[in-house]
Design a protein around this motif. Structure first.
Motif, PDB file in Angstrom:
ATOM      1  N   ASN A   1      35.472  37.265  38.965  1.00  0.00           N
ATOM      2  CA  ASN A   1      36.836  37.565  39.422  1.00  0.00           C
ATOM      3  C   ASN A   1      37.402  38.865  38.862  1.00  0.00           C
ATOM      4  O   ASN A   1      38.613  39.081  38.924  1.00  0.00           O
TER       5      ASN A   1
ATOM      6  N   GLU B   1      36.914  42.079  39.972  1.00  0.00           N
ATOM      7  CA  GLU B   1      37.416  42.920  41.068  1.00  0.00           C
ATOM      8  C   GLU B   1      38.684  42.321  41.673  1.00  0.00           C
ATOM      9  O   GLU B   1      39.624  43.045  42.021  1.00  0.00           O
ATOM     10  N   GLU B   2      38.728  40.997  41.766  1.00  0.00           N
ATOM     11  CA  GLU B   2      39.924  40.322  42.292  1.00  0.00           C
ATOM     12  C   GLU B   2      41.111  40.540  41.356  1.00  0.00           C
ATOM     13  O   GLU B   2      42.246  40.694  41.807  1.00  0.00           O
ATOM     14  N   CYS B   3      40.828  40.565  40.065  1.00  0.00           N
ATOM     15  CA  CYS B   3      41.872  40.832  39.076  1.00  0.00           C
ATOM     16  C   CYS B   3      42.462  42.222  39.274  1.00  0.00           C
ATOM     17  O   CYS B   3      43.680  42.404  39.278  1.00  0.00           O
ATOM     18  N   LEU B   4      41.594  43.206  39.441  1.00  0.00           N
ATOM     19  CA  LEU B   4      42.065  44.576  39.665  1.00  0.00           C
ATOM     20  C   LEU B   4      42.912  44.662  40.929  1.00  0.00           C
ATOM     21  O   LEU B   4      43.960  45.310  40.943  1.00  0.00           O
ATOM     22  N   ALA B   5      42.464  43.993  41.993  1.00  0.00           N
ATOM     23  CA  ALA B   5      43.215  43.990  43.252  1.00  0.00           C
ATOM     24  C   ALA B   5      44.573  43.311  43.073  1.00  0.00           C
ATOM     25  O   ALA B   5      45.584  43.770  43.627  1.00  0.00           O
TER      26      ALA B   5
END
Length: 109
Positions: free
Chosen positions: A79, A81-85
């Motif tokens: 997660n 990349e999802e965190c960055l998004a």
């Protein structure tokens, strides 16, 4: 000459691993008023509920959150990349920001 209206620097505040925006806010609001009065602080909870025990359970009530998950040796992340998004999306919605305050796990971001 027209006087300029100065705004306070807007700071996005990101809490540490398995804590919360409320916990970070309670800690930061202990700073001197002379500092706090000059800043516009915005506190954001991480997107994922904590998946384990929090190191602050003795001091602060839940809920607790994580920005992303990692193996114990920090060689694999879930997660991220999802965190960055998630952070970027919140920056777009609540920004612009002049700076960041980050603690612990969010230092990876």
């Amino acid at each position: 000459m027209q006087s300029q209206i100065l705004r306070k620097p807007r700071i996005l505040c990101l809490h540490g691993f398995r804590t919360s925006a409320e916990i970070l806010k309670r800690q930061v609001l202990r700073w001197p008023a002379a500092v706090l009065d000059k800043l516009d602080l915005v506190f954001l909870d991480a997107p994922y509920p904590a998946q384990g025990k929090s190191g602050v359970e003795r001091f602060f009530d839940p809920p607790y959150y994580e920005w992303f998950q990692a193996t114990e040796d920090f060689t694999e992340y879930t997660n991220f990349e999802e965190c960055l998004a998630f952070i970027e999306d919140n920056m777009m919605k609540s920004g612009p920001f002049d700076g960041f305050l980050g603690f612990s796990q969010v230092g990876f971001v």
